[in-house]
Design an enzyme around this catalytic site. Structure first.
Site, PDB file in Angstrom:
ATOM      1  CG  ASN A   8      41.808  18.263 -10.687  1.00  9.67           C
ATOM      2  OD1 ASN A   8      41.577  19.301 -10.727  1.00  9.67           O
ATOM      3  ND2 ASN A   8      40.522  17.316 -10.550  1.00  9.67           N
ATOM      4  CD1 TRP A   9      47.941  19.501  -8.608  1.00  3.64           C
ATOM      5  CD2 TRP A   9      48.648  22.194  -7.642  1.00  3.64           C
ATOM      6  NE1 TRP A   9      49.494  19.923  -8.959  1.00  3.64           N
ATOM      7  CE2 TRP A   9      49.486  21.663  -8.784  1.00  3.64           C
ATOM      8  CE3 TRP A   9      48.797  23.175  -7.099  1.00  3.64           C
ATOM      9  CZ2 TRP A   9      50.635  21.918  -8.320  1.00  3.64           C
ATOM     10  CZ3 TRP A   9      49.540  23.808  -7.340  1.00  3.64           C
ATOM     11  CH2 TRP A   9      50.667  22.787  -8.428  1.00  3.64           C
ATOM     12  CE  LYS A  10      40.955  15.177  -8.002  1.00  2.00           C
ATOM     13  NZ  LYS A  10      39.501  14.494  -7.371  1.00  2.00           N
ATOM     14  CG  HIS A  94      36.516  16.748 -12.555  1.00  2.00           C
ATOM     15  ND1 HIS A  94      35.665  16.205 -11.595  1.00  2.00           N
ATOM     16  CD2 HIS A  94      37.306  16.319 -12.809  1.00  2.00           C
ATOM     17  CE1 HIS A  94      36.468  15.480 -10.659  1.00  2.00           C
ATOM     18  NE2 HIS A  94      37.751  15.266 -11.645  1.00  2.00           N
ATOM     19  CD  GLU A  96      35.896  15.575  -7.460  1.00  2.00           C
ATOM     20  OE1 GLU A  96      36.745  16.521  -7.382  1.00  2.00           O
ATOM     21  OE2 GLU A  96      36.520  14.632  -6.807  1.00  2.00           O
ATOM     22  CD  GLU A 164      38.849  12.081 -14.519  1.00  2.00           C
ATOM     23  OE1 GLU A 164      39.868  12.143 -14.449  1.00  2.00           O
ATOM     24  OE2 GLU A 164      37.934  13.466 -13.371  1.00  2.00           O
ATOM     25  N   GLY A 170      38.541   9.513  -6.535  1.00  2.00           N
ATOM     26  CA  GLY A 170      38.811  10.433  -5.478  1.00  2.00           C
ATOM     27  C   GLY A 170      38.997   9.640  -4.021  1.00  2.00           C
ATOM     28  CB  SER A 212      42.099   5.632  -8.118  1.00  2.00           C
ATOM     29  OG  SER A 212      41.053   6.062  -7.640  1.00  2.00           O
ATOM     30  N   GLY A 233      44.241  12.833 -10.107  1.00  2.00           N
ATOM     31  CA  GLY A 233      44.089  13.639  -8.486  1.00  2.00           C
ATOM     32  C   GLY A 233      45.157  14.032  -7.858  1.00  2.00           C
TER      33      GLY A 233
END
Ligand code: PGA
Length: 250
Positions: A8-10, A94, A96, A164, A170, A212, A233
């Site tokens: 997941n490159w965000k 997600h 976020e 998650e 993060g 993480s 991530g």
């Protein structure tokens, strides 16, 4: 069973040249380890097409999808469009995205849109915090049950559930989760599915872990944490770390 690794490159990287570089690494890894690892890379929307040119063995995914199908939604991207560019997976729910307003009901609608287009939803669930009484289990249960409302048994094999815990995600993570905490939640999620469907159906979705995950702890989530894969991530944006990580589990 193949281990599922989702990158997941965000909201990164910023430059096309970097997209090409990390996508190339992911593709090489996917080729080298294709017997036991499936790699899915989820770049930001503007880079989906570019990344998909490099990703001939690794699969391409997106980080979100619109819950709507009609066109009056400025700024959103539909499941039909993602299907067109070859996306096989899409991350939904997600933390976020939930933090900026995505509700359990919206996640449910997104899931239906994806199933309709035969795209695999990677449904993220996870508690904000833990408490000693186990109240946090209730919020995870609600996320899962609302997302799956009305979803028939046969669809379960097309769904990936990503556990998650928000406290482990993060740069602001409080700490890493332990493999035991992951294993307990995997069992709990399967129990919810068993109570809702049946024993056989409860074993259909892959349950992966994210938060993480790095080159040092990745293996423990698979071997002791009972996860069928990982949602990664930060470590998926660094070619060296991602290579070490995939090698450690392959
Ligand atoms: P992280 O992110 O690996 O950087 O903690 C995981 C995720 O948000 O999916």
């Amino acid at each position: 069973m193949s281990i599922l690794v989702v990158g997941n490159w965000k909201m990164a990287p910023e430059k096309s040249i970097e997209v090409q570089k990390i996508a190339k690494t992911a593709n090489t890894l996917a080729r080298t380890h294709k017997k036991n690892v499936t790699i899915v890379i989820c770049p930001p929307f503007p880079f989906l097409s570019l990344a998909s040119k490099q990703l001939t063995i690794a699969k391409i995914g997106a980080q979100s999808v619109s819950q709507y199908t009609d066109i009056e939604h400025t700024g959103l991207v539909s499941a039909a469009m993602l299907k067109q560019i070859g996306a096989t997976h899409v991350i939904i729910g997600h933390s976020e995205a939930r933090a900026v307003g995505t509700t359990n009901e919206a996640v449910h609608e997104q899931l239906l849109c994806l199933l309709e287009k035969n795209i695999t939803p990677i449904l993220c669930v996870g508690e904000d915090m833990r408490d000693s009484q186990g109240w946090y289990l209730g919020s995870v249960k609600e996320q899962l049950e609302t997302a799956l409302a009305g979803v028939v048994k046969s669809a379960l094999k097309k769904i990936v559930i990503a556990y998650e815990p928000v406290w482990s995600i993060g740069n602001d993570a409080q700490r890493e989760a332990s493999a035991e905490e992951c294993a307990e939640m995997v069992l709990y999620l399967r129990k919810i599915l068993r109570d809702r469907y049946d024993e056989k159906t409860s074993r259909l979705p892959k349950i992966i872990y994210g938060g993480s995950v790095n080159e040092k702890n990745a293996k423990s989530f698979i071997s002791d944490g009972k996860a069928d894969g990982l949602l990664i991530g930060r470590a998926s944006l660094d070619s060296k770390r991602f290579t070490k990580l995939v090698r450690s589990i392959a």
